[in-house]
Design an enzyme around this catalytic site. Structure first.
Site, mmCIF file in Angstrom:
data_model
loop_
_atom_site.group_PDB
_atom_site.id
_atom_site.type_symbol
_atom_site.label_atom_id
_atom_site.label_comp_id
_atom_site.label_asym_id
_atom_site.label_seq_id
_atom_site.Cartn_x
_atom_site.Cartn_y
_atom_site.Cartn_z
ATOM 1 N NE ARG A 1 5.280 -0.410 10.456
ATOM 2 C CZ ARG A 1 4.274 -0.651 9.641
ATOM 3 N NH1 ARG A 1 4.206 -0.074 8.474
ATOM 4 N NH2 ARG A 1 3.317 -1.479 10.024
ATOM 5 C CE LYS B 1 -2.005 -0.530 4.058
ATOM 6 N NZ LYS B 1 -1.547 -1.815 4.554
ATOM 7 N NE ARG C 1 -5.330 -1.570 8.780
ATOM 8 C CZ ARG C 1 -4.053 -1.343 8.458
ATOM 9 N NH1 ARG C 1 -3.721 -0.381 7.615
ATOM 10 N NH2 ARG C 1 -3.123 -2.057 8.958
ATOM 11 N NE ARG D 1 7.967 -3.009 6.686
ATOM 12 C CZ ARG D 1 6.682 -2.689 6.512
ATOM 13 N NH1 ARG D 1 6.274 -2.167 5.365
ATOM 14 N NH2 ARG D 1 5.804 -2.912 7.454
ATOM 15 N NE ARG E 1 1.545 -5.278 11.032
ATOM 16 C CZ ARG E 1 2.751 -5.248 10.445
ATOM 17 N NH1 ARG E 1 3.795 -5.840 11.018
ATOM 18 N NH2 ARG E 1 2.896 -4.628 9.309
HETATM 19 P P1 ADP Z 1 0.327 -2.553 7.834
HETATM 20 O O1 ADP Z 1 -0.763 -2.503 6.832
HETATM 21 O O2 ADP Z 1 1.570 -3.195 7.335
HETATM 22 O O3 ADP Z 1 -0.109 -3.162 9.155
HETATM 23 P P2 ADP Z 1 0.066 0.294 8.502
HETATM 24 O O4 ADP Z 1 1.123 1.314 8.682
HETATM 25 O O5 ADP Z 1 -1.003 0.551 7.508
HETATM 26 O O6 ADP Z 1 0.830 -1.062 8.176
HETATM 27 O O7 ADP Z 1 -0.650 0.036 9.923
HETATM 28 C C1 ADP Z 1 0.103 -0.209 11.083
HETATM 29 C C2 ADP Z 1 -0.792 -0.212 12.319
HETATM 30 O O8 ADP Z 1 -1.448 1.049 12.452
HETATM 31 C C3 ADP Z 1 -1.906 -1.243 12.352
HETATM 32 O O9 ADP Z 1 -1.477 -2.506 12.814
HETATM 33 C C4 ADP Z 1 -2.887 -0.575 13.312
HETATM 34 O O10 ADP Z 1 -2.456 -0.713 14.652
HETATM 35 C C5 ADP Z 1 -2.763 0.886 12.951
HETATM 36 N N1 ADP Z 1 -3.722 1.311 11.908
HETATM 37 C C6 ADP Z 1 -3.416 1.762 10.654
HETATM 38 N N2 ADP Z 1 -4.536 2.098 9.986
HETATM 39 C C7 ADP Z 1 -5.582 1.851 10.830
HETATM 40 C C8 ADP Z 1 -6.997 1.987 10.732
HETATM 41 N N3 ADP Z 1 -7.598 2.463 9.631
HETATM 42 N N4 ADP Z 1 -7.752 1.617 11.800
HETATM 43 C C9 ADP Z 1 -7.181 1.157 12.917
HETATM 44 N N5 ADP Z 1 -5.864 1.004 13.085
HETATM 45 C C10 ADP Z 1 -5.057 1.347 12.062
#
Ligand code: ADP
Length: 202
Positions: A133, A13, A88, A127, A144
């Site tokens: 991260r 993404k 999400r 990564r 996740r």
């Molecule tokens: P990834 O898709 O690899 O998990 P992101 O940076 O998109 O990476 O998300 C990392 C974390 O941020 C998620 O595990 C969650 O804790 C939080 N997060 C991101 N977007 C949302 C969302 N729309 N709603 C709730 N939590 C979110």
């Protein structure tokens, strides 16, 4: 251009979001990045966000909406956005639809990037080995991916029913994924120009 990028962790993404934002000249709004920035600012909300992110759990909807809404409002006024990682959950999708209706904008498409779970896990572990991260560790990655399947997965039929889902195979080199997304989006635009269907207020 107003797009949503829906993808499991490791789906690409972030990479595709940046490229599409540059291509269409709109803002890339990455939910995870905005939430991480808030967490690092040690605000009361930020301290709570950090706990959920560390576990690989979703941050509660209200905190996400409070963090994301100003960016969406500003980008909508400035010509559009690539929303990466928001909405999400189904309640977030309803809230985003209400916000879009209030702003008088529609979503052009939801790009769903899919790839086999082993591929996603390997990418995230790769990564991690390059200093990734804090949530890129094996057990949090597994969690996740599970959270994605359980809670975010239902957005795929949700947006399919609304006629705006574009599914793209993300198990390809990044340039091929970008090319596929752009092909599909221009195909969509042609279909709409010919009068078959339009964007959705969601
Ligand atoms: P990834 O898709 O690899 O998990 P992101 O940076 O998109 O990476 O998300 C990392 C974390 O941020 C998620 O595990 C969650 O804790 C939080 N997060 C991101 N977007 C949302 C969302 N729309 N709603 C709730 N939590 C979110």
């Amino acid at each position: 251009m107003r797009l949503l990028l829906l993808a499991p962790p490791g789906g690409g993404k972030g990479t595709q979001g940046e490229r599409l934002a540059a291509r269409y000249g709109v803002r890339h709004i990455a939910a995870g990045d905005l939430l991480r920035a808030e967490a690092q600012a040690y605000t009361p909300a930020g301290r709570e966000i950090a706990i959920y992110q560390a576990r690989g759990d979703l941050v509660p909807d209200q905190i996400v909406l409070d963090a994301l809404t100003p960016a969406v409002v500003e980008a909508a006024a400035g010509g559009g956005y690539i929303l990466d990682g928001f909405p999400r959950t189904l309640p977030q999708a309803s809230a985003a639809a209400e916000l879009a209706a209030r702003l008088g904008v529609t979503l052009d498409a939801v790009v769903y990037l899919y790839a086999p779970e082993e591929v996603l896990t390997q990418r995230l572990l790769g990564r991690a080995s390059q200093g990734g991260r804090a949530d890129d560790v094996a057990d949090v990655i597994r969690h996740r991916l599970w959270v994605f399947a359980e809670t975010t997965g239902p957005l795929v039929p949700y947006y399919t029913e609304r006629g705006i889902l574009v599914a793209v195979d993300a198990d390809q080199p990044p340039d091929s994924v970008t090319a596929d997304i752009q092909d599909r989006l221009s195909g969509l635009r042609l279909t709409r120009l010919r009068g078959h269907g339009g964007g959705a207020p969601i």
